[in-house]
Design an enzyme around this catalytic site. Structure first.
Site, short mmCIF file in Angstrom:
data_model
loop_
_atom_site.label_atom_id
_atom_site.label_comp_id
_atom_site.label_asym_id
_atom_site.label_seq_id
_atom_site.Cartn_x
_atom_site.Cartn_y
_atom_site.Cartn_z
N ASN A 115 2.91 28.04 19.16
CA ASN A 115 3.93 27.01 19.38
C ASN A 115 5.34 27.59 19.37
O ASN A 115 6.27 27.01 19.96
CB ASN A 115 3.83 25.94 18.26
N ARG A 173 7.41 17.57 19.27
CA ARG A 173 6.85 18.56 20.20
C ARG A 173 7.92 19.49 20.77
O ARG A 173 7.62 20.66 21.07
CB ARG A 173 6.09 17.86 21.34
N ASP A 212 -2.47 26.90 15.48
CA ASP A 212 -1.46 26.57 14.46
C ASP A 212 -0.45 25.57 15.03
O ASP A 212 -0.06 25.65 16.20
CB ASP A 212 -0.74 27.87 14.08
N HIS A 216 2.70 20.09 17.24
CA HIS A 216 4.03 20.35 17.80
C HIS A 216 3.99 20.81 19.24
O HIS A 216 4.97 21.30 19.78
CB HIS A 216 4.75 21.36 16.89
N GLU A 248 -4.73 22.49 14.40
CA GLU A 248 -4.10 22.02 13.17
C GLU A 248 -3.23 20.82 13.51
O GLU A 248 -2.14 20.96 14.06
CB GLU A 248 -3.26 23.11 12.50
C1 QV4 Z 1 14.28 26.96 6.27
C2 QV4 Z 1 14.64 25.48 6.35
C3 QV4 Z 1 15.02 25.12 7.78
C4 QV4 Z 1 16.21 25.95 8.18
C5 QV4 Z 1 15.79 27.43 8.08
C6 QV4 Z 1 16.97 28.30 8.40
O1 QV4 Z 1 13.47 24.73 5.98
O2 QV4 Z 1 15.38 23.73 7.84
O3 QV4 Z 1 16.59 25.64 9.50
O4 QV4 Z 1 15.32 27.77 6.75
O5 QV4 Z 1 16.51 29.65 8.37
C7 QV4 Z 1 9.67 29.39 6.40
C8 QV4 Z 1 10.39 28.88 5.18
C9 QV4 Z 1 11.33 27.74 5.57
C10 QV4 Z 1 12.32 28.24 6.62
C11 QV4 Z 1 11.51 28.76 7.83
C12 QV4 Z 1 12.40 29.37 8.91
O6 QV4 Z 1 9.44 28.39 4.23
O7 QV4 Z 1 12.03 27.32 4.40
O8 QV4 Z 1 13.12 27.16 7.08
O9 QV4 Z 1 10.58 29.79 7.41
O10 QV4 Z 1 13.10 30.44 8.40
C13 QV4 Z 1 4.57 28.35 7.22
C14 QV4 Z 1 5.23 27.83 5.94
C15 QV4 Z 1 6.68 27.44 6.17
C16 QV4 Z 1 7.41 28.63 6.78
C17 QV4 Z 1 6.74 28.91 8.14
C18 QV4 Z 1 7.44 30.00 8.93
O11 QV4 Z 1 4.52 26.69 5.49
O12 QV4 Z 1 7.27 27.10 4.93
O13 QV4 Z 1 8.81 28.34 6.93
O14 QV4 Z 1 5.39 29.33 7.89
O15 QV4 Z 1 7.50 31.18 8.22
C19 QV4 Z 1 4.09 20.72 9.16
C20 QV4 Z 1 3.45 21.15 10.48
C21 QV4 Z 1 2.27 22.06 10.27
C22 QV4 Z 1 2.65 23.22 9.35
C23 QV4 Z 1 3.16 22.64 8.03
C24 QV4 Z 1 3.57 23.73 7.05
O16 QV4 Z 1 3.04 20.00 11.20
O17 QV4 Z 1 1.83 22.56 11.52
O18 QV4 Z 1 4.30 21.83 8.28
N1 QV4 Z 1 1.51 24.11 9.14
C25 QV4 Z 1 1.41 25.31 9.97
C26 QV4 Z 1 0.89 26.49 9.17
C27 QV4 Z 1 1.97 26.92 8.17
C28 QV4 Z 1 3.18 27.45 8.92
C29 QV4 Z 1 3.43 26.74 10.19
C30 QV4 Z 1 2.65 25.73 10.64
C31 QV4 Z 1 4.48 27.32 11.07
O19 QV4 Z 1 -0.28 26.13 8.50
O20 QV4 Z 1 1.49 27.90 7.26
O21 QV4 Z 1 4.36 27.27 8.09
O22 QV4 Z 1 3.80 28.28 11.86
O23 QV4 Z 1 3.29 19.78 8.52
CA CA Z 2 6.71 22.73 20.20
#
Ligand code: QV4
Ligand code: CA
Length: 439
Positions: A115, A173, A212, A216, A248
């Protein structure tokens, strides 16, 4: 119409729902953050003899290296390219793992992060697991290649560019999930680059994909990518076998985006499963085990043949994603064993067992501020190997829930152990007593 032609058509239409596991095996295990060399060893020494059908592996592609906090587990959800090198290993090790696991009938399912690319604030440079140069500020990823034109910025209508409102389908999305640069999957050349990555993995021998953040991506865009995928490698799979797809999609109700919108592409993760099972076993909200008699669709879950089920996952075991406080994890060992045992015994859905690493939880105002902590690592950042103790448990900080006696039916079980145990227990569970004796 000949029966074989009919079977071919059915396979063509339904293949993506079929986990492609060897007959007699009925579950997969998520070896979260494991090194490829250790996955291969575990397939041969434990998973095959104990009737596990496959392994979900962590994202195998190049990701950004985050230093603040220090190499969090979630850096692997920030792609920099589709090169097969990560903290779990390089392409040679990946190929070796897939072949060795397939050769003992344990298949590999890849966590595909398609995504988005890395976070908007990831900066510029070669701080990535293969050393590829990228620039998040200009959305330049030459190792794919992707440029600014391959992202959704012009489509996103939110003020910040991030998702601000989950009631707005277009935002969910077309805007950035927590600032992750959002790929424009309506563009054919982006679809083709994603499909090329997945087809490379299929050529190596993988059996399917966890998509993943599927919520979105527009279902139609995902379908366009999936339609470009090849059949599985005939070295290990019958000709015409489609990759197993599970998306997911977090849908606990109350949002316009629902699991059913993704049924055409494959199975979906049923997050209600773990949330509700945790509530029942904790005896919260007046729930009782006796109510499990109609477990499954009777509880408002998606149809059984569209469901990928789990007690906990890598997100909600540490307060990310969805499921809330009722989610049972290895930290709640007694109830967790009951929950996973019940899941493996009950016929609803296709089960995935979580296999975790320990981290030092530290709660401040009820939130674990160490939720970011990555896998057991050496001082140079390399992931520690999985060691096996004399009592068959794991060392070096790996939890190995999948090796717990109540979860893996018998250390000497054959390939049908999981099936046998599951069907016998399913009868017991469906006419369950109201006591929660548990082990
Ligand atoms: C933070 C702020 C943002 C800000 C940004 C600025 O939250 O608002 O703009 O800093 O830099 C990490 C950090 C998060 C940070 C982001 C970007 O935790 O604080 O943003 O990086 O720097 C995993 C973790 C997230 C992590 C992400 C990317 O859970 O915390 O973010 O990896 O490293 C929703 C979705 C679902 C998702 C779930 C977690 O619908 O799809 O949230 N689950 C999947 C995976 C999950 C992964 C992602 C999606 C992203 O299972 O492990 O998120 O690929 O429900
Ligand atoms: Ca998207």
């Amino acid at each position: 119409m000949g029966i074989y032609f009919l079977l071919l058509i059915v396979g063509f239409c339904w293949g993506q729902y079929n986990p492609n596991t060897v007959s007699g095996t009925t579950s997969i295990v998520h070896l979260f953050e494991w090194r490829w060399a250790d996955v291969a060893l575990e397939c041969e020494r434990y998973l095959a003899p104990n009737g596990f059908g496959g392994v979900q592996i962590s994202p195998p592609n190049e990701n950004v290296i985050v230093t603040d906090p220090w190499q969090p587990w979630w850096e692997r959800y920030q792609p920099v390219s589709y090169k097969l090198c990560s903290r779990s290993g390089n392409e040679t090790e990946f190929r070796d793992m897939v072949a060795r696991c397939n050769n003992v009938g344990v298949h590999i399912y890849v966590d595909a992060v398609i995504n988005h690319m890395c976070g908007a604030s990831a900066g510029a440079g070669d701080h990535a697991t293969c050393g590829s140069y990228f620039d998040a500020n200009t959305e330049d990823f030459p190792a794919v290649p992707y440029s600014g034109l391959d992202f959704n910025d012009r489509k996103c209508k939110s003020r910040s560019g991030d998702i601000e409102d989950y009631q707005d389908v277009s935002q969910v999305r077309d805007c950035r999930l927590v600032s992750l640069l959002d790929l424009a999957l309506e563009k054919d050349d982006v679809r083709s680059k994603v499909a090329e990555y997945l087809n490379r993995l299929i050529g190596i021998g993988v059996a399917g994909f966890r998509l993943d953040a599927a919520k979105h991506m527009w279902p139609g865009d995902l379908k366009a990518v999936l339609d470009k995928l090849k059949d599985l490698n005939t070295t290990w799979f019958p000709a015409g076998t489609k990759p197993f797809i599970y998306q997911e999609v977090i849908d606990l109700g109350g949002e316009p985006i629902q699991c059913s919108q993704y049924f055409g592409n494959g199975r979906v993760t049923e997050f209600k499963y773990g949330a509700k099972l945790g509530t029942v076993l904790r005896k919260w909200d007046g729930e009782k085990m006796a109510y499990l008699k109609n477990w499954g669709e009777g509880w408002g879950f998606v149809p059984a043949d569209r469901a990928l089920v789990f007690v906990d996952n890598h997100d909600n075991q540490r307060g990310h994603g969805a499921g809330g406080a009722s989610i049972l994890t290895f930290w709640d060992a007694r109830l967790y064993k009951m929950a996973v045992g019940f899941m493996l015994a009950h016929p609803y859905g296709f089960p995935r067992i979580m296999s975790s690493f320990h981290w030092s939880r530290y709660f401040v105002n009820g939130k674990d501020v160490n939720d970011w902590m990555g896998p057991p690592s050496e001082s140079d950042g390399s992931i520690k190997p999985v060691t096996i103790n004399a009592d068959t448990t794991c060392g070096n900080g790996w939890v190995c829930e999948h090796r717990w006696r109540q979860i893996s039916p018998s250390p000497t079980g054959g390939t049908t152990a999981a099936t046998r145990w599951r069907s016998a227990e399913a009868i017991k569970a469906s006419s369950s007593s109201t006591t929660t004796s548990g082990s």
